[in-house]
Design a protein around this motif. Structure first.
Motif, PDB file in Angstrom:
ATOM      1  N   TYR A 199      -4.540   4.645   2.169  1.00  0.00           N
ATOM      2  CA  TYR A 199      -4.996   3.773   1.047  1.00  0.00           C
ATOM      3  C   TYR A 199      -6.261   3.219   1.015  1.00  0.00           C
ATOM      4  O   TYR A 199      -6.981   3.277   2.099  1.00  0.00           O
ATOM      5  CB  TYR A 199      -3.901   2.527   1.231  1.00  0.00           C
ATOM      6  CG  TYR A 199      -4.151   1.618   2.023  1.00  0.00           C
ATOM      7  CD1 TYR A 199      -4.673   0.459   1.719  1.00  0.00           C
ATOM      8  CD2 TYR A 199      -3.692   1.731   3.603  1.00  0.00           C
ATOM      9  CE1 TYR A 199      -4.759  -0.831   2.717  1.00  0.00           C
ATOM     10  CE2 TYR A 199      -3.684   0.688   4.274  1.00  0.00           C
ATOM     11  CZ  TYR A 199      -4.495  -0.424   4.115  1.00  0.00           C
ATOM     12  OH  TYR A 199      -4.668  -1.474   4.930  1.00  0.00           O
ATOM     13  N   PRO A 209       0.754  -1.163  -0.070  1.00  0.00           N
ATOM     14  CA  PRO A 209      -0.028  -0.083  -0.144  1.00  0.00           C
ATOM     15  C   PRO A 209       0.761   1.157  -0.023  1.00  0.00           C
ATOM     16  O   PRO A 209       0.211   2.454   0.037  1.00  0.00           O
ATOM     17  CB  PRO A 209      -0.836   0.001   1.321  1.00  0.00           C
ATOM     18  CG  PRO A 209      -0.006  -0.970   2.178  1.00  0.00           C
ATOM     19  CD  PRO A 209       0.665  -1.871   1.334  1.00  0.00           C
ATOM     20  N   ARG A 212      -3.000   2.012  -7.384  1.00  0.00           N
ATOM     21  CA  ARG A 212      -1.418   1.923  -7.738  1.00  0.00           C
ATOM     22  C   ARG A 212      -0.737   1.228  -8.881  1.00  0.00           C
ATOM     23  O   ARG A 212       0.404   0.777  -8.837  1.00  0.00           O
ATOM     24  CB  ARG A 212      -0.742   1.549  -6.233  1.00  0.00           C
ATOM     25  CG  ARG A 212      -1.182   2.413  -5.107  1.00  0.00           C
ATOM     26  CD  ARG A 212      -0.579   1.740  -3.827  1.00  0.00           C
ATOM     27  NE  ARG A 212      -0.846   0.268  -3.509  1.00  0.00           N
ATOM     28  CZ  ARG A 212      -2.037  -0.144  -3.215  1.00  0.00           C
ATOM     29  NH1 ARG A 212      -2.978   0.827  -2.993  1.00  0.00           N
ATOM     30  NH2 ARG A 212      -2.197  -1.196  -3.006  1.00  0.00           N
ATOM     31  N   ALA A 263      -1.207  10.001  -3.407  1.00  0.00           N
ATOM     32  CA  ALA A 263      -2.016   9.768  -2.271  1.00  0.00           C
ATOM     33  C   ALA A 263      -2.220  10.886  -1.333  1.00  0.00           C
ATOM     34  O   ALA A 263      -1.598  11.912  -1.595  1.00  0.00           O
ATOM     35  CB  ALA A 263      -1.257   8.467  -1.558  1.00  0.00           C
TER      36      ALA A 263
END
Length: 485
Positions: A241, A20, A260, A92
């Motif tokens: 995440y 993650p 991702r 992110a």
């Protein structure tokens, strides 16, 4: 889908689901390399008695970038290297250094977050979010060590506003005031001071206690995951995440739905490609070069950090390897120009995901360059050098693809469109090595959930494996700057 293609796709899912954050991605790659017989070395140590011809090695920097390489048994100083670069980070939300926030007069527990990279931030609303990253914790002997952290449960959520309260046609929001996740509802029991965890000391503390900067329940979860007490958590870097796992999708499992993909697809394929190219005991017996992958952090924010592609990381490693003695029994002093000779004989594949043509937005793509998912890796070209690809690079890549039996595609942006970039241009300028930019095609780049082709995982691994296996024999045959006899 063939059984082999599905095997690669499922193995990638295990890689991305375990990764993650960049810290976890490097750990995932590290474990695969160790299982394949690579030895871990450190930048801070001398390599003179460690790195040998025929050996397989890797090193990390900051826990978020990793370089792995195998040294050919016929290596001599100044020989070339087959280099492959990718990146471990993705856009992110990251927790702020002081994340403790309350909403609506203290009724809501909220977390302050900072945007990292150029994400499609509207896709982060109404997702089941959690946190992962690393914590710096006190260990025995007054040492402070890094621990990987991953909270599996969905402890955070960014709710959208009901349509009845704001009938805006285009979803717009303020990233500073309307992107704060909710961690729960405040109540006296949840937020009462935990005096048992307060460190009774009169020592000067330069910063406020970590439970003053962040909500205590979040720090407690991080401490539990690290296996330490709250008082032993010194600091941390936490990244949000999506807890929903990556999966195969489509009518025939031909697609991958995942966060991702940019750029853990290329990080995974690079790792598996070099491992497979070195899987046999005699893989390096006839190799005159060095096979090397470099997975960098911070590509999404420009790479200009100590662990980014614009740092000294790759040049420093190449410089140290370029003078590695060829004959360990009676090593001759390497040429003073061994580093420069090595670079000009080397090639870099800059591997970052590419844009697949979107069926709902066909006019956004150049009419003759419309990459599709599951049709093979995409070579990216840009006349203004936003990508580093040129004709000699395309020729060599095509020769490798022929040997691997892997189809290739070409991509350029429209003249009236902006163009992204990669680590390719900066590394080609820093190294002077021939460079090609490429990557697998995908949709929804920089969304919290992207879409890629399941078959393309196998395509890229096979191509990268063939690149490492055949570069040393192909490179001398593609003549540029040669002198006529």
């Amino acid at each position: 889908m063939s059984a082999t293609s599905k095997k690669y796709a499922l193995d990638f899912l295990s890689f991305v689901n375990a990764s993650p954050t960049p810290f976890h991605a490097v750990e995932s790659a590290k474990q695969r390399l160790l299982k394949a017989g690579f030895c871990e070395i450190r930048e801070r140590d001398s390599w003179s008695s460690t790195v040998k011809k025929g050996g397989r090695y890797f090193l990390t920097r900051n826990g978020s970038s990793i370089i792995a390489f195998g040294v050919g048994k016929k290596w001599t100083p100044g020989n070339g290297m087959s280099l492959l670069g990718a990146h471990t980070d993705s856009p992110a939300l990251r927790m702020k250094p002081v994340s403790k926030k309350f909403g609506e007069n203290g009724s809501y527990i909220q977390v302050g977050v900072e945007t990292y990279g150029g994400g499609l931030w509207h896709t982060w609303f109404d997702r089941d979010l959690s946190i992962a990253g690393r914590a710096m914790v006190r260990a025995e002997g007054d040492n402070i060590i890094s621990k990987l952290i991953r909270i599996d449960s969905p402890i955070l959520r960014i709710p959208t506003l009901a349509i009845h309260l704001d009938r805006q046609e285009n979803f717009a929001f303020n990233k500073e005031t309307q992107l704060f996740p909710i961690a729960g509802l405040a109540c006296a029991e949840l937020n009462k001071p935990d005096n048992s965890e307060e460190k009774k000391t009169e020592d000067f503390q330069p910063l406020a206690a970590i439970t003053k900067r962040h909500h205590a329940p979040i720090v407690e979860r991080i401490a539990k995951e690290a296996g330490v007490s709250v008082n032993d958590v010194v600091d941390f870097e936490m990244i949000l995440y999506d807890t929903h796992p990556s999966v195969l999708g489509g009518l025939d499992d031909e697609l991958i739905y995942s966060g991702r993909l940019d750029n853990l697809v290329m990080s995974y394929c690079a790792t598996e490609g070099i491992i497979e190219s070195l899987s046999t005991s005699n893989a390096l017996d006839e190799e005159s070069g060095i096979r090397l992958i470099s997975l960098f952090d911070h590509e999404e924010i420009g790479s200009m950090t100590a662990q980014g592609a614009d740092s000294n990381l790759l040049p420093a490693v190449i410089r140290r390897l370029s003078v590695l003695p060829g004959d360990s029994s009676s090593p001759a002093p390497p040429s003073s120009s061994a580093y420069e000779e090595c670079l000009i004989k080397s090639m870099l594949w800059s591997c970052d995901q590419a844009h697949a043509v979107h069926p709902n937005y066909p006019t956004k793509y150049e009419s003759s360059h419309r990459p599709e998912m599951n049709k093979g890796p995409v070579i990216k070209v840009n006349a203004n050098a936003r990508y580093a690809t040129n004709s000699p690079g395309i020729v060599l890549t095509e020769e490798v693809a022929k040997l691997a039996g892997v189809p290739l595609q070409l991509f350029v942006v429209r003249n009236d469109s902006s163009c992204g970039s990669t680590i390719g241009p900066m590394l080609s300028a820093a190294l002077g090595a021939r460079t090609v930019d490429m990557g697998n095609a995908q949709l929804s780049m920089h969304s919290i959930r992207e879409t890629g082709g399941a078959h393309d995982i196998e395509h890229a691994v096979k191509l990268f494996k063939a690149y490492f296996e055949h570069y040393s024999e192909l490179e001398p045959k593609i003549l540029v700057d040669h002198i006529d006899a």
